[in-house]
Design a protein around this motif. Structure first.
Motif, PDB file in Angstrom:
ATOM      1  N   ARG A   7     -24.928   0.197  18.607  1.00 45.53           N
ATOM      2  CA  ARG A   7     -26.157   0.882  18.980  1.00 45.53           C
ATOM      3  C   ARG A   7     -27.207  -0.157  19.362  1.00 45.53           C
ATOM      4  N   VAL A   9     -31.166  -0.447  20.659  1.00 41.61           N
ATOM      5  CA  VAL A   9     -32.419   0.276  20.826  1.00 41.61           C
ATOM      6  C   VAL A   9     -33.427  -0.621  21.524  1.00 41.61           C
ATOM      7  N   GLU A  97     -24.087  11.043  19.313  1.00 40.45           N
ATOM      8  CA  GLU A  97     -24.779  11.682  18.187  1.00 40.45           C
ATOM      9  C   GLU A  97     -25.155  13.112  18.530  1.00 40.45           C
ATOM     10  N   ASP A 103     -29.645  18.699  13.942  1.00 40.55           N
ATOM     11  CA  ASP A 103     -30.123  17.606  13.089  1.00 40.55           C
ATOM     12  C   ASP A 103     -30.797  18.151  11.830  1.00 40.55           C
ATOM     13  N   ASN A 349     -35.582   5.755  16.538  1.00 46.92           N
ATOM     14  CA  ASN A 349     -34.306   5.167  16.151  1.00 46.92           C
ATOM     15  C   ASN A 349     -34.559   3.683  15.939  1.00 46.92           C
ATOM     16  N   ASP A 350     -34.275   3.172  14.735  1.00 50.21           N
ATOM     17  CA  ASP A 350     -34.539   1.753  14.488  1.00 50.21           C
ATOM     18  C   ASP A 350     -33.256   0.952  14.299  1.00 50.21           C
ATOM     19  N   ASN A 352     -30.713   1.284  12.357  1.00 48.29           N
ATOM     20  CA  ASN A 352     -30.472   1.031  10.926  1.00 48.29           C
ATOM     21  C   ASN A 352     -31.323  -0.115  10.395  1.00 48.29           C
ATOM     22  N   THR A 367     -32.061   4.223  24.122  1.00 40.16           N
ATOM     23  CA  THR A 367     -31.007   3.832  23.198  1.00 40.16           C
ATOM     24  C   THR A 367     -29.649   3.924  23.877  1.00 40.16           C
TER      25      THR A 367
END
Lengths: 376, 376, 376
Positions: A7, A9, A97, A103, A349-350, A352, A367
């Motif tokens: 991933r 970002v 996702e 969600d 979205n960071d 994780n 992303t």
């Protein structure tokens, strides 16, 4: 299923520190046992060791009794009969996702512990209804459902939920993407009502950086549609969520000078929002390579408020996605690439925790998701 | 594999409190799923419930694709192609515990998430190379690699690693001990370069009792050899690790008055050390009872420093080991006894916290390991 | 085994806040591997993902060697040979929960890591004895044994334990309830002695709200009986536990002004108590519907003391239970209902934290348990 995911970002954030970052991690790693030792009684128990938490999470864990002529009864931890996006397994999704309509952070019940009754009076209609002991997180910048077994919800209540499916051309599997299929169409209506049982009090929470409190009730309503034909598939959904904080939370907030709302909550103590999704895919190379595209959005009725009650974004969170899926063996072995363009986002979205300065409320981010999947 | 282990530590420590203690615990308890549903695609997923942590740890969790003529590609969590001691499964080791040349605390990459390419151009050569998202712990009294999935690394970087194996008499299994085997010889060269990706900053660490900071880059180089013949087996390895702290860590340390180095780090901000190992075993009773002996060591180029930068030990950490292994059924069912004499140790064994006053830097300790093993 | 459980607690507590509450959760969700790859060597490894903790717990995890003519040896984590209620699997219990004579909180060893020897010189006698590395929690309002692998005990010691079974009409299975069985009778004697090994000190504990300290030694003695005939079954047990705190704990307590005892500990530093149990069941509809009833109790020799050493309850904790069990397929698939009336309780049920004001020492509470069970 094993899902190693890369991933990347790239946000467009104000403030100090890098606003981009990447991670390579195991999104899911799921062990399960299923089977039957008794006539009409079937069970499945799943545990997920993936994601960046060190704790495993119990997923499906229920006992199904099919000894009734009128339908089936299921007891344990299972998906609440709500949106089609939620009910469609993570291994059969078109994007890497789920979109916002599936969600659990935004008013979608997810798995909960309870009892579910399912009936299929004809091939054209299916009805499911259940009652659940459903948990919520105490954050007021979302409406975040968590199961008693997965995660650690802050408070609980009773949830009544139901879903009706209408499939005029006959039933079909809960799977996105079409591998040369007959033409099918499905329309679903779903709703739930959740009511705080007041067992645990607001005083029991530990305040952290996000706005915290307890909802008193949450109502969710949704409609979704799915179309499959040959190598083309399309899905769409609209949901409305309406949550109201408890009197205790209202008092706590006003004692702390918060009278004009905070996070998702407006000055009357309500969090109301709509979520939208449309997505489609076509197999450029039949059963091998699929092109996908879609749009999803989260729209707060009364805007997002900071700790002073000032509305810092009244725009809709918009996500434009496109991707390619390569199938070695349908959903059993595939590689998925999804690129998501996020505008005026209400949740970032960071990667994780690998982005030092992720997108703030109302900022933009893009992303890239790349995921490998094997099912065993 | 299930490995109940009894461990008795007797140190020779200065200071108050008992310097000996014992523990009886489950060293490993590993569940796994492996198999294939798709031609050329194989997967294995392992979880370990053993050791004294309450959290399970994901071990091997990868997807292997063998559909290329030129070699195999593997994606997921797997051992980095580095030292033979690391790559040899814990169930096929000659001593109860791996020696320092296979220890992730001292510059050995362990399992990491990434992509690996393996080729075997002949029975005499094998080549493997990969790129990984590799994590490190923030301790400066070691160079401790941790995977994204097992443990909880403090910071990450990209790692490039490769290994070449030369087996002039033909390939052989990665297993220590010889159960009546043909004469075989293997020589391996391996190396890696790790580079901090700076996603997470040093400020994010929580300071604890050990010296903390972040490495900027780590380089590892090693050579190892293995010999098997009849009931005799021998292994040897040498490795060199060179790590350099980040500028941020250097600033942080000097702000706190640390200018002459700390822990493994010298006054120039470098941690440099060699590790050595040689071990051998002979089956006194063929395939039943093996006598083993070995030596391993850890040698810091510039000594170990306390918080004032004073070198408190400039000696090599030396471990002399001898043992007996009784095999019920090769490595599937065995009992292993290892006695280790440690001199001038740079890292102590505290029997999982059961020794109140374990060996300090440069002190001595002796450890008895007794381990039962069953593989299912 | 999967055990979704609904629990409703209604206490009769003084003080503020609701004294009732309910929970619906997964009591147990157990995965296991068992088998043999080697003659005479068998293993079973179990992990439980149920209950409200996020951490899985290792249950049975042992290696059994049956190659001796005189008996069997078992190494690993296993039930200590103590009370029949403990040794009877949770899936074969007559009530939803074990009674106090099988409860690790009250002097019953539970599973521990060690070595066990079992011999069956005849069908009428069976003898088991073992030595274990057994852990304890630091609470002084119970005598709470925990295994090295499950939970996180505060301190450890060596435990010697043994049990003799006399079954004059022949051996029978450790299972409650009778599905049309021959008449059988069993009498068991059991005992253990636990001795603190002083590896970890009292200073290592974190003080929390409950009275804390370390026991120096614990002795347990018990006798139990079981009767099965046709569709009727009955069980009974009496146990005596005697624990003594360490000198360090005594000093710590008196330094903090506690000289007249605290919790279970009297003014001489001893915790002494008896536990009692009798239960019976009869199948109203053979092999389908069983009615059960029972009584259990916990009696402290010297009463329960608050932090000032004042005895706040000198009554016996009494639990009167009755229930119905419906069997789809014996213990493989069943539904169990148990109603428990608790009088003068010394330990409360708070429905996993869902009762804000649970029963205090000496108060009353009633609990309804409803549990679904499937074994796979």
């Amino acid at each position: 299923r094993l899902q190693p995911q890369y991933r990347l970002v790239d946000a467009d954030s104000e403030g100090e520190g890098s606003d981009s970052g990447d991670d390579f991690f195991l999104r899911r790693m799921r062990f399960y046992i299923e089977g039957t030792l008794t006539e009409n009684i079937y069970g499945i128990w799943q545990v997920d060791f993936g994601d960046t938490s060190e704790d495993p999470e119990v997923k499906d864990a229920f006992i199904n009794y099919s000894g009734l002529s009128a339908g089936e009864i299921q007891v344990g931890n299972m998906n609440v009969p709500y949106s089609r996006e939620l009910l469609t397994s993570s291994k059969r999704q078109q994007f890497v996702e789920r979109t916002v309509v599936g969600d659990h952070n935004f008013g979608v019940p997810d798995r909960q512990i309870g009892i579910l009754y399912t009936a299929a009076p004809s091939d054209v209609f299916q009805v499911a209804a259940g009652v659940f002991n459903a948990g919520l997180e105490s954050d007021l910048d979302k409406v975040d459902f968590e199961s008693r077994v997965s995660g650690d919800p802050d408070y609980f209540g009773k949830m009544f939920a139901g879903r009706i499916d209408f499939t005029p051309l006959g039933g079909f599997k809960l799977a996105q993407g079409a591998f040369g299929e007959e033409t099918k169409f499905g329309l679903g209506l779903n709703g739930f009502y959740w009511d705080n049982d007041s067992d645990a009090g607001f005083e029991d929470f530990e305040a952290d950086s996000s706005p915290e409190g307890e909802y008193d009730s949450v109502t969710g309503l949704g409609v979704d549609a799915a179309f499959r034909s040959g190598y083309f598939s399309a899905d769409a959904a609209i949901q409305y969520t309406n949550a109201e904080v408890t009197d205790g939370t209202r008092d706590f907030l006003s004692d702390n000078g918060v009278t004009d709302g905070i996070g998702f909550v407006n000055d009357e103590g309500d969090a109301k929002f709509m979520t939208y999704m449309v997505k489609a895919g076509y197999m450029i190379v039949p059963s091998k390579l699929e092109f996908t595209a879609g749009f999803s959005a989260l729209d707060l009725d009364d805007g997002y408020r900071d700790a002073d009650g000032t509305i810092i974004s009244d725009d809709m969170d918009k996500r434009y996605s496109a991707g390619l899926n390569y199938f070695f063996n349908k959903h059993d072995a595939k590689i998925q690439l999804t690129y998501e363009i996020g505008r005026d986002v209400l949740y970032a979205n960071d990667a994780n925790g690998q982005v030092i300065n992720p997108a703030g409320i109302g900022e933009d981010q893009n992303t890239l998701f790349l995921q490998f999947q094997q099912v065993l």
